[in-house]
Scaffold this active site. Structure first.
Site, PDB file in Angstrom:
ATOM      1  N   TYR A 122      -9.704  13.279 -40.004  1.00  0.00           N
ATOM      2  CA  TYR A 122     -10.577  13.703 -41.107  1.00  0.00           C
ATOM      3  C   TYR A 122     -12.045  13.745 -40.653  1.00  0.00           C
ATOM      4  O   TYR A 122     -12.722  14.766 -40.816  1.00  0.00           O
ATOM      5  CB  TYR A 122     -10.393  12.742 -42.290  1.00  0.00           C
ATOM      6  N   ASP A 178     -19.568  10.066 -44.432  1.00  0.00           N
ATOM      7  CA  ASP A 178     -19.920   8.966 -43.513  1.00  0.00           C
ATOM      8  C   ASP A 178     -18.897   8.828 -42.383  1.00  0.00           C
ATOM      9  O   ASP A 178     -19.179   8.209 -41.370  1.00  0.00           O
ATOM     10  CB  ASP A 178     -20.028   7.653 -44.295  1.00  0.00           C
ATOM     11  N   THR A 191      -9.180  15.996 -48.132  1.00  0.00           N
ATOM     12  CA  THR A 191      -9.770  14.660 -48.298  1.00  0.00           C
ATOM     13  C   THR A 191      -8.768  13.501 -48.177  1.00  0.00           C
ATOM     14  O   THR A 191      -9.149  12.350 -48.354  1.00  0.00           O
ATOM     15  CB  THR A 191     -10.480  14.558 -49.672  1.00  0.00           C
ATOM     16  N   LEU A 248     -15.631  15.756 -57.230  1.00  0.00           N
ATOM     17  CA  LEU A 248     -17.061  16.089 -57.271  1.00  0.00           C
ATOM     18  C   LEU A 248     -17.283  17.434 -57.952  1.00  0.00           C
ATOM     19  O   LEU A 248     -18.218  17.589 -58.748  1.00  0.00           O
ATOM     20  CB  LEU A 248     -17.625  16.112 -55.838  1.00  0.00           C
ATOM     21  N   ILE A 301     -10.913  29.127 -49.272  1.00  0.00           N
ATOM     22  CA  ILE A 301     -11.978  29.158 -48.257  1.00  0.00           C
ATOM     23  C   ILE A 301     -11.418  29.496 -46.874  1.00  0.00           C
ATOM     24  O   ILE A 301     -12.171  29.685 -45.934  1.00  0.00           O
ATOM     25  CB  ILE A 301     -12.780  27.830 -48.204  1.00  0.00           C
TER      26      ILE A 301
HETATM   27  N1  LIG Z   1     -13.778  11.186 -51.979  1.00  0.00           N
HETATM   28  C1  LIG Z   1     -14.582  10.483 -51.175  1.00  0.00           C
HETATM   29  O1  LIG Z   1     -14.577   9.234 -51.152  1.00  0.00           O
HETATM   30  C2  LIG Z   1     -15.541  11.201 -50.270  1.00  0.00           C
HETATM   31  C3  LIG Z   1     -16.377  10.445 -49.434  1.00  0.00           C
HETATM   32  C4  LIG Z   1     -17.279  11.106 -48.613  1.00  0.00           C
HETATM   33  C5  LIG Z   1     -17.343  12.487 -48.626  1.00  0.00           C
HETATM   34  N2  LIG Z   1     -16.500  13.210 -49.419  1.00  0.00           N
HETATM   35  C6  LIG Z   1     -16.600  14.675 -49.396  1.00  0.00           C
HETATM   36  O2  LIG Z   1     -17.003  15.105 -50.687  1.00  0.00           O
HETATM   37  C7  LIG Z   1     -16.452  16.399 -50.949  1.00  0.00           C
HETATM   38  C8  LIG Z   1     -15.762  16.389 -52.308  1.00  0.00           C
HETATM   39  O3  LIG Z   1     -14.736  15.406 -52.277  1.00  0.00           O
HETATM   40  P1  LIG Z   1     -13.739  15.199 -53.497  1.00  0.00           P
HETATM   41  O4  LIG Z   1     -13.250  13.800 -53.402  1.00  0.00           O
HETATM   42  O5  LIG Z   1     -14.356  15.710 -54.735  1.00  0.00           O
HETATM   43  O6  LIG Z   1     -12.547  16.180 -53.035  1.00  0.00           O
HETATM   44  P2  LIG Z   1     -11.209  16.573 -53.823  1.00  0.00           P
HETATM   45  O7  LIG Z   1     -11.154  15.877 -55.131  1.00  0.00           O
HETATM   46  O8  LIG Z   1     -10.089  16.405 -52.845  1.00  0.00           O
HETATM   47  O9  LIG Z   1     -11.453  18.130 -54.125  1.00  0.00           O
HETATM   48  C9  LIG Z   1     -11.287  19.125 -53.173  1.00  0.00           C
HETATM   49  C10 LIG Z   1     -10.880  20.391 -53.904  1.00  0.00           C
HETATM   50  O10 LIG Z   1     -10.703  21.464 -52.950  1.00  0.00           O
HETATM   51  C11 LIG Z   1      -9.530  22.172 -53.322  1.00  0.00           C
HETATM   52  N3  LIG Z   1      -8.980  22.991 -52.237  1.00  0.00           N
HETATM   53  C12 LIG Z   1      -7.969  22.681 -51.388  1.00  0.00           C
HETATM   54  N4  LIG Z   1      -7.717  23.704 -50.569  1.00  0.00           N
HETATM   55  C13 LIG Z   1      -8.576  24.694 -50.894  1.00  0.00           C
HETATM   56  C14 LIG Z   1      -8.801  25.999 -50.399  1.00  0.00           C
HETATM   57  N5  LIG Z   1      -8.086  26.506 -49.371  1.00  0.00           N
HETATM   58  N6  LIG Z   1      -9.773  26.764 -50.964  1.00  0.00           N
HETATM   59  C15 LIG Z   1     -10.505  26.284 -51.994  1.00  0.00           C
HETATM   60  N7  LIG Z   1     -10.336  25.041 -52.506  1.00  0.00           N
HETATM   61  C16 LIG Z   1      -9.383  24.254 -51.967  1.00  0.00           C
HETATM   62  C17 LIG Z   1      -8.601  21.051 -53.732  1.00  0.00           C
HETATM   63  O11 LIG Z   1      -7.466  21.531 -54.401  1.00  0.00           O
HETATM   64  P3  LIG Z   1      -6.101  20.631 -54.337  1.00  0.00           P
HETATM   65  O12 LIG Z   1      -6.419  19.325 -54.995  1.00  0.00           O
HETATM   66  O13 LIG Z   1      -5.112  21.454 -55.091  1.00  0.00           O
HETATM   67  O14 LIG Z   1      -5.767  20.461 -52.885  1.00  0.00           O
HETATM   68  C18 LIG Z   1      -9.523  20.234 -54.618  1.00  0.00           C
HETATM   69  O15 LIG Z   1      -9.605  20.746 -55.931  1.00  0.00           O
HETATM   70  C19 LIG Z   1     -15.551  16.722 -49.769  1.00  0.00           C
HETATM   71  O16 LIG Z   1     -16.269  17.532 -48.854  1.00  0.00           O
HETATM   72  C20 LIG Z   1     -15.286  15.379 -49.124  1.00  0.00           C
HETATM   73  O17 LIG Z   1     -15.036  15.500 -47.748  1.00  0.00           O
HETATM   74  C21 LIG Z   1     -15.619  12.596 -50.255  1.00  0.00           C
END
Ligand SMILES: NC(=O)c1ccc[n+]([C@@H]2O[C@H](COP(=O)([O-])OP(=O)(O)OC[C@H]3O[C@@H](n4cnc5c(N)ncnc54)[C@H](OP(=O)(O)O)[C@@H]3O)[C@@H](O)[C@H]2O)c1
Length: 297
Positions: A129, A100, A60, A11, A35
């Site tokens: 999670y 969700d 995630t 995202l 963070i």
């Molecule tokens: N993906 C889904 O289907 C889904 C569904 C519902 C809600 N969400 C929510 O949507 C949001 C975005 O999801 P996404 O799929 O885009 O997540 P993502 O691709 O896993 O991205 C999360 C990012 O946070 C980074 N990160 C990890 N540890 C960190 C730290 N200590 N400080 C700063 N950054 C850090 C990760 O780095 P690394 O990759 O190196 O760990 C990654 O670049 C999240 O809040 C998730 O819970 C996602």
């Protein structure tokens, strides 16, 4: 100035591109400004006049989280709290992404039929999670009551592993695949969600005294609902249409019991979007957004 946290994630990357294309001033960070480190966060904001902190960073990996409780809790619960505390100190607002999975997945009924979850429905996460994300929502709102929490679901986009990419790959490799057909929810294109986030933030420019848009929880997914099985069938149809899938693949419906995962998924997680739509946002149907996504591939 906007601070986009998690700018390397699925995202976050989408949002960074959108901010750039709209020439909106922002700074983006990922792991390099953790963070989990309040001092690093505080140092980073010095002399930057941050007005919004958008948090896309999270833990995630839903199944891995079951064995990695401490780190998952730190990232999904303490992280948002750290950001909330900092935002209060510097007079910024936080827009945080949730999920969700904070719901149990046992549908609430209206006239005997499942109805979409509203923002104020009781949460009841079943896995690590979901529990840590629910805790993060609570801790963030306690630390920074002006925050906005946007819950989303079934996210896919160009820049990361996701269901659509997995299906396209498997459908090009296998004669048959099985996909769960008894879990209902709504796919969400990360590009649409990024647009929704910027829509909310743009509204804050038109505030008349009070905090605007109003603080609290909002839901955003694409419009409509489906099962993973029907989502997969639509991916296949579009993949064939646009020449991304080049062979026949039979898609078979599975029950959740036939496809066990470490963390239990909600059987039903359709989210009501009435609250965000009342702010004037229009929400594209999931089929339309999926078609645009696959077409652009
Ligand atoms: N993906 C889904 O289907 C889904 C569904 C519902 C809600 N969400 C929510 O949507 C949001 C975005 O999801 P996404 O799929 O885009 O997540 P993502 O691709 O896993 O991205 C999360 C990012 O946070 C980074 N990160 C990890 N540890 C960190 C730290 N200590 N400080 C700063 N950054 C850090 C990760 O780095 P690394 O990759 O190196 O760990 C990654 O670049 C999240 O809040 C998730 O819970 C996602």
């Amino acid at each position: 100035m906007i601070w986009l946290i998690g700018n390397q994630g699925m995202l976050g990357t989408e949002l960074a591109l959108l901010l750039e294309s709209q020439k909106i001033a922002f700074v983006g960070t990922d792991r390099e400004v953790s963070i989990l480190d309040p001092n690093a966060l505080r140092t980073f904001v010095e002399n930057k006049n941050i007005e919004w902190i958008i948090n896309c960073a999270a833990y995630t990996a839903v199944d891995k989280a079951e064995d990695d409780v401490e780190l998952c809790h730190a990232l999904n619960a303490q992280g948002p709290e750290n950001l909330g505390r900092l935002a209060q100190e510097i007079g910024a607002r936080v827009l945080h992404i949730s999920t969700d999975y904070v719901f149990s997945g046992n549908p609430l009924l209206k006239a005997g039929r499942p109805r979409p979850y509203r923002e104020d429905d009781p949460t009841g996460p079943t896995g690590v999670y979901g529990k840590t994300k629910a805790e993060g929502e609570r801790l963030l709102m306690a630390a920074a009551p002006t925050s906005i929490i946007l819950r989303t679901a079934w996210l896919y986009g160009k820049h990361g592993n996701n269901f659509v990419y997995t299906m396209l790959r498997l459908m090009n490799e296998r004669d048959t695949i099985g996909v769960v057909a008894d879990q209902r929810g709504t796919p969400t294109w990360a590009y649409d969600l990024a647009q929704a986030i910027l829509y909310l933030i743009a509204l804050s420019g038109h505030s008349e005294g009070d905090v605007w848009p109003p603080a609290g929880i909002y839901h955003y997914t694409n419009e409509g609902e489906t099962t993973w099985y029907d989502f997969a069938r639509e991916i296949y149809r579009l993949g064939r249409q646009y020449g991304i899938i080049t062979r026949n693949c039979d898609i078979k419906p599975l029950t959740t019991d036939q496809y066990p995962t470490k963390a239990r998924r909600p059987a039903y997680s359709v989210l009501s979007k009435e609250k965000i739509k009342a702010l004037g946002l229009s929400v594209p149907p999931w089929q339309e957004s999926l078609a645009r996504f696959i077409h652009e591939l």
